[in-house]
Motif scaffolding. Structure first.
Motif, short mmCIF file in Angstrom:
data_model
loop_
_atom_site.label_atom_id
_atom_site.label_comp_id
_atom_site.label_asym_id
_atom_site.label_seq_id
_atom_site.Cartn_x
_atom_site.Cartn_y
_atom_site.Cartn_z
N THR A 69 0.84 -1.19 0.00
CA THR A 69 0.00 0.00 0.00
C THR A 69 0.87 1.24 0.00
O THR A 69 2.02 1.22 0.45
CB THR A 69 -0.92 0.06 1.24
N ASP A 70 0.31 2.30 -0.49
CA ASP A 70 0.95 3.59 -0.44
C ASP A 70 0.13 4.43 0.53
O ASP A 70 -1.08 4.27 0.61
CB ASP A 70 0.94 4.23 -1.84
N HIS A 71 0.77 5.28 1.28
CA HIS A 71 0.06 6.05 2.29
C HIS A 71 0.72 7.41 2.39
O HIS A 71 1.84 7.61 1.92
CB HIS A 71 0.15 5.31 3.64
N ALA A 72 0.05 8.33 3.02
CA ALA A 72 0.64 9.66 3.26
C ALA A 72 1.95 9.49 4.04
O ALA A 72 2.10 8.55 4.82
CB ALA A 72 -0.34 10.52 4.05
N SER A 73 2.88 10.39 3.84
CA SER A 73 4.15 10.33 4.57
C SER A 73 3.92 10.69 6.04
O SER A 73 2.91 11.31 6.38
CB SER A 73 5.14 11.30 3.94
N PRO A 74 4.85 10.31 6.92
CA PRO A 74 4.68 10.63 8.34
C PRO A 74 4.46 12.13 8.60
O PRO A 74 3.64 12.48 9.45
CB PRO A 74 5.98 10.13 8.97
N SER A 110 9.87 18.79 5.99
CA SER A 110 10.40 18.53 4.64
C SER A 110 10.54 17.06 4.33
O SER A 110 10.55 16.67 3.16
CB SER A 110 11.78 19.17 4.48
N GLY A 111 10.71 16.23 5.36
CA GLY A 111 10.91 14.80 5.10
C GLY A 111 11.67 14.14 6.24
O GLY A 111 11.76 14.67 7.35
N LYS A 112 12.24 12.97 5.92
CA LYS A 112 12.98 12.20 6.92
C LYS A 112 14.26 12.94 7.28
O LYS A 112 15.04 13.31 6.42
CB LYS A 112 13.32 10.82 6.34
N GLU A 113 14.46 13.17 8.58
CA GLU A 113 15.61 13.93 9.05
C GLU A 113 16.78 13.02 9.42
O GLU A 113 17.89 13.19 8.93
CB GLU A 113 15.20 14.78 10.25
N LYS A 114 16.52 12.04 10.32
CA LYS A 114 17.60 11.15 10.74
C LYS A 114 17.03 9.93 11.45
O LYS A 114 15.89 9.92 11.90
CB LYS A 114 18.58 11.87 11.67
N GLU A 115 17.86 8.88 11.55
CA GLU A 115 17.49 7.69 12.31
C GLU A 115 17.75 7.96 13.79
O GLU A 115 18.72 8.61 14.16
CB GLU A 115 18.28 6.47 11.85
N ILE A 116 16.85 7.45 14.64
CA ILE A 116 16.94 7.64 16.08
C ILE A 116 17.41 6.33 16.72
O ILE A 116 16.90 5.26 16.38
CB ILE A 116 15.56 8.04 16.67
#
Length: 154
Positions: A69-74, A110-116
């Motif tokens: 599935t495709d879904h809205a981004s976080p 804007s989007g994915k910043e970093k892994e936590i």
């Protein structure tokens, strides 16, 4: 010579077993794609987290069935999510059914910043006050689900 009643019963039972055992109805009655429960725990209270896109694969005989599935981004999902109130530097425990491999990502507008970094299925929220968007990517042997939650650091 007449066959015995016992022998006839055995033949009938075996024949019925073969007929029903060889039907082409799927033996796998499990839900597909599976619905995994997911939450985060803050101060002993659980908060459900929003399911996003997912991908599942299963084998059915010689065939492979895939659902994607495709879904809205976080960051788009965060616009309608109720933030979870947390204290500066507090730990948040991620709880997802069937112990998947977890990766957590911080998002901004804007989007994915970093892994936590995740330790014992927990993340530590930032010390700075503000609203933080988290994506939890859960991976099982046959699939993955993206979950989103928003933390409001007080």
């Amino acid at each position: 010579m007449m066959p015995s009643i016992k022998f006839l019963r055995i033949i009938v039972v075996l024949s019925a077993s073969l007929l029903f055992g060889c039907s082409d109805k799927s033996v796998d009655q499990a839900e597909f794609p599976p619905d995994k429960t997911a939450a985060v725990e803050v101060n002993g209270s659980d908060y459900s987290i929003e399911k996003g896109g997912y991908r599942w694969v299963r084998k059915k005989g010689l065939e492979t069935e895939t659902v994607t599935t495709d879904h809205a981004s976080p960051n788009q999902m965060a616009e309608h999510l109720q933030p979870i109130s947390v204290k500066s530097g507090q730990k948040v425990k991620v709880k997802i059914e069937d112990n998947p491999i977890l990766n957590v990502f911080l998002w901004n507008q804007s989007g994915k910043e970093k892994e936590i970094k995740l330790e014992d299925d927990q993340i530590t929220v930032p010390a700075d006050k503000g609203t933080y968007i988290y994506e939890v990517l859960a991976e099982w042997k046959n699939g993955e689900i993206s979950y989103t939650f928003v933390a409001e650091v007080q």
